[in-house]
Design a protein around this motif. Structure first.
Motif, PDB file in Angstrom:
ATOM      1  N   GLU A 177      -4.338   1.411  -2.988  1.00  9.51           N
ATOM      2  CA  GLU A 177      -5.386   0.624  -3.027  1.00  9.51           C
ATOM      3  C   GLU A 177      -6.626   0.096  -2.081  1.00  9.51           C
ATOM      4  OE1 GLU A 177      -1.702  -1.762  -3.615  1.00  9.51           O
ATOM      5  OE2 GLU A 177      -2.881  -3.147  -2.896  1.00  9.51           O
ATOM      6  N   ARG A 178      -7.408  -0.457  -1.979  1.00 13.93           N
ATOM      7  CA  ARG A 178      -8.326  -1.019  -1.119  1.00 13.93           C
ATOM      8  C   ARG A 178      -7.206  -2.229  -0.260  1.00 13.93           C
ATOM      9  NH1 ARG A 178     -13.076   2.072  -0.902  1.00 13.93           N
ATOM     10  NH2 ARG A 178     -14.031   0.359   0.708  1.00 13.93           N
ATOM     11  N   THR A 179      -7.920  -1.601   0.917  1.00 20.60           N
ATOM     12  CA  THR A 179      -7.369  -3.094   1.767  1.00 20.60           C
ATOM     13  C   THR A 179      -8.500  -3.940   2.163  1.00 20.60           C
ATOM     14  OG1 THR A 179      -6.835  -1.675   3.425  1.00 20.60           O
ATOM     15  CG2 THR A 179      -5.132  -2.315   2.231  1.00 20.60           C
ATOM     16  N   HIS A 230      -8.639  -1.242   7.685  1.00 22.02           N
ATOM     17  CA  HIS A 230      -8.551  -0.342   7.689  1.00 22.02           C
ATOM     18  C   HIS A 230      -7.377   0.234   8.411  1.00 22.02           C
ATOM     19  CE1 HIS A 230     -12.393   0.330   5.427  1.00 22.02           C
ATOM     20  NE2 HIS A 230     -12.781  -0.389   6.142  1.00 22.02           N
ATOM     21  N   VAL A 266       1.117  -0.978  -0.286  1.00 19.27           N
ATOM     22  CA  VAL A 266       0.246   0.619  -0.050  1.00 19.27           C
ATOM     23  C   VAL A 266       0.897   1.294  -0.036  1.00 19.27           C
ATOM     24  CG1 VAL A 266      -1.728   1.621   1.199  1.00 19.27           C
ATOM     25  CG2 VAL A 266      -1.883  -0.902   0.931  1.00 19.27           C
ATOM     26  N   THR A 308      -4.628   9.864  -0.068  1.00 20.71           N
ATOM     27  CA  THR A 308      -4.405   8.803   0.320  1.00 20.71           C
ATOM     28  C   THR A 308      -4.026   7.618  -0.406  1.00 20.71           C
ATOM     29  OG1 THR A 308      -4.831   9.433  -2.794  1.00 20.71           O
ATOM     30  CG2 THR A 308      -6.669  10.403  -1.809  1.00 20.71           C
ATOM     31  N   LYS A 309      -5.259   6.295   0.156  1.00 22.81           N
ATOM     32  CA  LYS A 309      -4.654   5.068  -0.181  1.00 22.81           C
ATOM     33  C   LYS A 309      -3.857   4.697  -2.114  1.00 22.81           C
ATOM     34  CE  LYS A 309      -5.584   1.744   2.200  1.00 22.81           C
ATOM     35  NZ  LYS A 309      -7.209   0.773   3.295  1.00 22.81           N
ATOM     36  N   LYS A 321     -15.047   7.053   1.779  1.00 30.03           N
ATOM     37  CA  LYS A 321     -13.691   7.386   0.450  1.00 30.03           C
ATOM     38  C   LYS A 321     -11.929   6.683   1.000  1.00 30.03           C
ATOM     39  CE  LYS A 321     -15.653  11.103  -1.599  1.00 30.03           C
ATOM     40  NZ  LYS A 321     -16.129  12.264  -2.277  1.00 30.03           N
ATOM     41  N   GLU A 322     -11.591   7.498   1.566  1.00 35.91           N
ATOM     42  CA  GLU A 322     -10.029   6.404   3.047  1.00 35.91           C
ATOM     43  C   GLU A 322      -9.112   8.068   2.399  1.00 35.91           C
ATOM     44  OE1 GLU A 322      -9.576   2.639   3.854  1.00 35.91           O
ATOM     45  OE2 GLU A 322     -10.028   2.252   2.343  1.00 35.91           O
TER      46      GLU A 322
END
Length: 126
Positions: A26-28, A31, A2, A23-24, A77-78
Motif C-alpha cells: 500500500e502507499r504510505t 517513504h 505495510v 513492491t509495497k 512506483k516505489e
C-alpha cells in the motif's frame, strides 16, 4: 501494516541473468529511507546482498556480488529491484527484501529493518 512482496525468482543456468522485484502492499505518506536485499541459503545464516540508503544517496554491495548485481529503486512506483548478472551456483538462496522508514545505518542482517518480505527462491544450476 505495510507488507513487502518479492517476485521474479526462479531457476537459471550459471551465467544467466535474473531480476527480482519488491513492491509495497500500500502507499504510505512517508517513504522508506532504507531498502535492501538479503539472502539465505540452506544451512547458512542470512547475509546482506545490497542496500540503498536514500537520504544519504548511498548504495552498498557485499563483496561477493559487487560488479555482478545491481540494486535500484523506482521512486515513482516505489519498487525495489535487484538485477542479477553473471549468476553463480553459489547465488542459490531465498532472497528477501527489507525496508525501513528510518535510516538503519548499515546493510546487515542484524540491523533492525522493520519490514521484510516473505522471500523469493533463486536457484542457479551449473
Amino acid at each position: 501494516q505495510v507488507q513487502l512482496v518479492e517476485s521474479g525468482g526462479g531457476s537459471v543456468q550459471a551465467g544467466e541473468s535474473l531480476t527480482l522485484s519488491c513492491t509495497k502492499s500500500e502507499r504510505t505518506v512517508t517513504h522508506f529511507r532504507s531498502l535492501g536485499w538479503f539472502r539465505q541459503a540452506p544451512g547458512k545464516e542470512r547475509e546482506a546482498v545490497a542496500c540503498i540508503f536514500r537520504a544519504r544517496g548511498l548504495t552498498t554491495y557485499s563483496e561477493i556480488v559487487r560488479g555482478r548485481f545491481t540494486i535500484s529503486h523506482d521512486n515513482a512506483k516505489e519498487i525495489l529491484y535487484l538485477k542479477m548478472n553473471k549468476t553463480q551456483p553459489e547465488d542459490t538462496a531465498m532472497y528477501y527484501c527489507a525496508a525501513d522508514f528510518r535510516d538503519t545505518g548499515a546493510c546487515s542482517p542484524s540491523t533492525t529493518f522493520g519490514y521484510w518480505g516473505q522471500g523469493t527462491q533463486v536457484t542457479v544450476s551449473s
